[in-house]
Motif scaffolding. Structure first.
Motif, PDB file in Angstrom:
ATOM      1  N   GLN A   1       0.792  -1.219   0.000  1.00 58.35           N
ATOM      2  CA  GLN A   1       0.000   0.000   0.000  1.00 58.35           C
ATOM      3  C   GLN A   1       0.834   1.285   0.000  1.00 58.35           C
TER       4      GLN A   1
ATOM      5  N   PRO B   1      -2.635   1.292  -4.355  1.00 62.41           N
ATOM      6  CA  PRO B   1      -3.566   1.901  -3.393  1.00 62.41           C
ATOM      7  C   PRO B   1      -4.555   0.934  -2.741  1.00 62.41           C
TER       8      PRO B   1
ATOM      9  N   TYR C   1      -3.266   1.941 -12.725  1.00 64.71           N
ATOM     10  CA  TYR C   1      -4.342   1.645 -11.784  1.00 64.71           C
ATOM     11  C   TYR C   1      -5.649   1.603 -12.570  1.00 64.71           C
TER      12      TYR C   1
END
Length: 135
Positions: free
Chosen positions: A26, A30, A91
Motif C-alpha cells: 500500500q 492503493p 491503476y
C-alpha cells in the motif's frame, strides 16, 4: 468515481548493472494485494479484457514488451495507455471497462485487490453501462 491513472515505481540501478523496481504494501499500490497473476504469449491479434469489475481494483504492469490498455468510464470517457516500461503501472478502478492488446513478447503482471470471483466480473458492455451509469 475513481479514474484510471499511471503509477511510476522506483527504478533503482544503472544500465551497467540492471534495474530493480519495488513497492511495499500500500505504498504505491492503493489497496491490499489479494491476488497476483500474469499473462504472456498473447498473440498480437487478440484483444483481452473486455470487462469491468463490480469491486476489484487492479494495477497492470508490462514487465516485458508493450501493452496498449484502453479504458472507458460509464460517462463515456475513453483513455488509452501505452505500457512498455516495467517501472510503470496502470491503476484500473472497478468502474472502468478495459481492454488490452499485447505485443507478442509482452508479459503483464497484475496486482488485484480481491481473489478471483466470477460474480465480480461485468462481461457485458451493456450491463457495464447500465450498472455504472446508475451509480
Amino acid at each position: 468515481m475513481t479514474e484510471p491513472y499511471l503509477i511510476q515505481f522506483p527504478k533503482l540501478g544503472a544500465p551497467e548493472i540492471g534495474y530493480i523496481s519495488v513497492t511495499e504494501q500500500q505504498k504505491l499500490v492503493p489497496f491490499e494485494v489479494q491476488r497476483i497473476f500474469w499473462t504472456y504469449y498473447t498473440p498480437e491479434s487478440i484483444v483481452r479484457g473486455r470487462h469491468a469489475h463490480h469491486s476489484t481494483q487492479q494495477v497492470l504492469i508490462a514487465v516485458a514488451g508493450r501493452i496498449i490498455v484502453t479504458t472507458e468510464l460509464a460517462d463515456g470517457r475513453l483513455e488509452s495507455f501505452r505500457l512498455e516500461d516495467p517501472n510503470m503501472g496502470l491503476y484500473v478502478p472497478p468502474n472502468a471497462w478495459h481492454t488490452m492488446q499485447y505485443s507478442h513478447s509482452a508479459v503483464q503482471l497484475v496486482f488485484a485487490s480481491a481473489p478471483y470471483h466470477e460474480a465480480d466480473y461485468i462481461r457485458s458492455y451493456e450491463d457495464f453501462k447500465r450498472i455504472w451509469q446508475s451509480n
